[in-house]
Design an enzyme around this catalytic site. Structure first.
Site, PDB file in Angstrom:
ATOM      1  N   ASP A 105       0.864  -1.187   0.000  1.00  0.00           N
ATOM      2  CA  ASP A 105       0.000   0.000   0.000  1.00  0.00           C
ATOM      3  C   ASP A 105       0.899   1.235   0.000  1.00  0.00           C
ATOM      4  O   ASP A 105       2.109   1.134   0.166  1.00  0.00           O
ATOM      5  CB  ASP A 105      -0.936   0.008   1.219  1.00  0.00           C
ATOM      6  CG  ASP A 105      -0.222  -0.414   2.469  1.00  0.00           C
ATOM      7  OD1 ASP A 105       0.960  -0.040   2.643  1.00  0.00           O
ATOM      8  OD2 ASP A 105      -0.821  -1.138   3.287  1.00  0.00           O
ATOM      9  N   ASP A 121       1.591   5.015   1.585  1.00  0.00           N
ATOM     10  CA  ASP A 121       1.303   5.991   2.639  1.00  0.00           C
ATOM     11  C   ASP A 121       1.870   7.327   2.211  1.00  0.00           C
ATOM     12  O   ASP A 121       2.911   7.400   1.548  1.00  0.00           O
ATOM     13  CB  ASP A 121       1.957   5.570   3.960  1.00  0.00           C
ATOM     14  CG  ASP A 121       1.368   4.260   4.477  1.00  0.00           C
ATOM     15  OD1 ASP A 121       0.184   4.012   4.198  1.00  0.00           O
ATOM     16  OD2 ASP A 121       2.100   3.499   5.124  1.00  0.00           O
ATOM     17  N   ASP A 134      11.318   3.822  12.246  1.00  0.00           N
ATOM     18  CA  ASP A 134      12.160   2.781  12.827  1.00  0.00           C
ATOM     19  C   ASP A 134      13.483   2.565  12.085  1.00  0.00           C
ATOM     20  O   ASP A 134      14.552   2.788  12.635  1.00  0.00           O
ATOM     21  CB  ASP A 134      11.368   1.477  13.010  1.00  0.00           C
ATOM     22  CG  ASP A 134      10.539   1.084  11.793  1.00  0.00           C
ATOM     23  OD1 ASP A 134      10.660   1.739  10.736  1.00  0.00           O
ATOM     24  OD2 ASP A 134       9.762   0.112  11.886  1.00  0.00           O
TER      25      ASP A 134
END
Ligand code: ATP
Ligand code: MG
Length: 465
Positions: free
Chosen positions: A89, A91, A166
């Protein structure tokens, strides 16, 4: 449509060729430049084209930019495109607030209470848009007793947004208009070197959010990237922190891992790092049984293959597989005790295993029905006389239960002959089926009579759905 696609491909090929030609003739190639703390990498260097961006994500970045905001495709999608993988997907990260984002699009809604995100819908596609946010310093953050950050909801700028992510590979911002990548943490070089590296001090980052340890394992397995030594090193000592993570979050992470298409690899890595203890406690027990291990591994492999072939995968099937040998051994023990009939014992075994599992890992109850149906249908594959095989075949859950039974054959738990018989029976015509049926042993009548007594009602054919 085909012609248009071919035309677009031809034009983009020509564009690339012309650029190459210009570069060769004039000897000039766009260089990586610094803008503030970011390295801005041009298309000519990174090669990720806007053509790889989904329709919806393009519309979102175009719309926001036209309204005067910054907007970038960010996170896993940029990383996957660089690795020539198909992003799951897209973002988008922006400096617009959620309310501002919503105003730009016709079909958009704000989700989340503490940290608001916007979902912008285009037909089947939903693009998740998040406002740049910053990590809250440990001193000012609200944490639990072990240092896990509980609130992370301050808006910030692009640089701060990169720093709170992260891994360096997950912190690249792609501008779909200029086709430039903004890189604050050397993520571009790390991806090229196939290295997954934590941004900042791994010890601090794992303490803030222990789930990052699992993400490290999952992403390195899924992407085939090696874990940087400093990123991997603290995991052995810090894995205990996983037990403080709320169960629902652990469950979500486990589902991502099992349905990543690389579940087998993930589980192997989790075991290597001895992380599976906190992850799925039952897995420990299961993997230690010689039969159970083979079955679990086959199920994971089967799920990975189905994902690769873009076939539907059901979490309930997978959980049923992961817990099957638990159910089986509990069932066998109960049967040996002889206090209840085999089917009643199966019901008790299923309930016991699910209750034990629920105490440790929050498998939501909504999966119970399907898991139980799959388990309950297993003994029915042994019944190959009379009308029973036909009735089994007609059940809506037959396919899942049959696939499950094949895994049991493959793992050596049941005779492969049983799987072969059912394979043939399914595809046979009426006449062939009649020939295949086993002679009735005469047990049916006895069982039918028993169904009237409540205690052994389960002994008859199982009531499914
Ligand atoms: P996948 O391909 O599995 O979706 P992903 O990297 O896109 O991988 P998501 O869970 O979709 O993973 O998260 C999107 C982005 O949000 C990540 O790329 C990362 O930048 C950031 N992110 C997600 N989880 C964390 C976390 N626990 N700590 C910091 N940043 C995170
Ligand atoms: Mg993602």
């Amino acid at each position: 449509m085909k012609y248009i696609a071919a035309l677009i491909a031809a034009i983009s090929f020509l564009q690339t060729m012309i650029k190459k030609l210009i570069k060769r003739v004039f000897g000039k190639s766009p260089k990586v430049r610094s803008v503030g703390a970011a390295q801005v990498i041009p298309f000519e260097v990174h090669g990720v084209s806007r053509d790889g961006i989904s329709f919806g994500a393009r519309r979102v970045t175009d719309g926001l930019q036209a309204a005067g905001f910054q907007a970038y495709v960010v996170g896993g999608a940029v990383r996957d495109l660089m690795l020539d993988k198909h992003p799951k997907d897209f973002d988008v990260a922006t400096d617009a607030t959620p309310e501002e984002v919503r105003r730009v699009f016709r079909r958009a809604r704000i989700i989340g209470r503490r940290f608001k995100l916007v979902h912008v819908m285009f037909g089947e596609e939903t693009v998740e848009v998040s406002t740049f946010r910053r990590a809250i310093e440990a001193e000012e953050a609200e944490t639990d007793a072990h240092g896990r950050i509980l609130r992370d909801n301050e808006f910030g700028d692009q640089e701060q947004d990169a720093a709170r992510r992260d891994f360096t590979a997950n912190a690249l911002f792609f501008d779909a208009t200029t086709q430039e990548i903004f890189d604050y943490h050397n993520g571009y070089a790390d991806i090229r070197a196939n290295t997954l590296r934590m941004i900042g001090d791994p010890v601090v980052r794992y303490r803030e959010d222990p789930v990052r340890m699992l993400r490290a394992v999952r992403l390195s397995a899924k992407l085939g990237m090696k874990l940087d030594a400093a990123t991997a090193a603290p995991i052995a000592k810090m894995k205990g922190l996983l037990s403080n993570v709320p169960e629902a979050r652990m469950f979500d992470e486990m589902l991502k891992l099992l349905l990543s298409g690389h579940a087998l690899e993930c589980i192997k890595k989790l075991r290597q790092m001895e992380l599976h203890h906190g992850m799925l406690p039952m897995l420990d027990v299961i993997l230690e049984q010689p039969m159970g291990e083979k079955f679990v591994m086959l199920s994971l492999q089967n799920t990975d293959q189905r994902i690769e072939q873009e076939k539907a995968t059901s979490p309930a099937f997978l959980f049923a597989a992961l817990l099957w040998h638990e159910v089986l051994s509990t069932w066998n023990t109960l049967k040996e005790k002889g206090e209840e009939g085999p089917i009643a014992a199966m019901h008790t075994a299923m309930d016991e295993v699910l209750a034990r599992q629920r105490a440790q890992l929050a498998i939501p109850r909504r999966y119970d029905t399907v898991m139980k149906e799959i388990w309950l249908l297993q003994p029915r594959f042994e019944q190959r006389s009379g009308q029973r095989p036909l009735r089994l075949l007609a059940l809506p859950r037959f396919r899942a239960a049959y696939d499950f039974m094949l895994l049991r054959c493959e793992s050596g738990e049941v005779d492969v002959e049983l799987g072969a018989w059912w394979e043939e029976f399914q595809h046979a015509n009426d006449e062939q089926r009649a020939d295949m049926l086993m002679p009735d042993t005469g047990g049916t009548k006895k069982r039918r009579r028993r169904t009237k007594k409540p205690a052994s009602a389960h002994q008859a054919e199982l009531p499914i759905e």
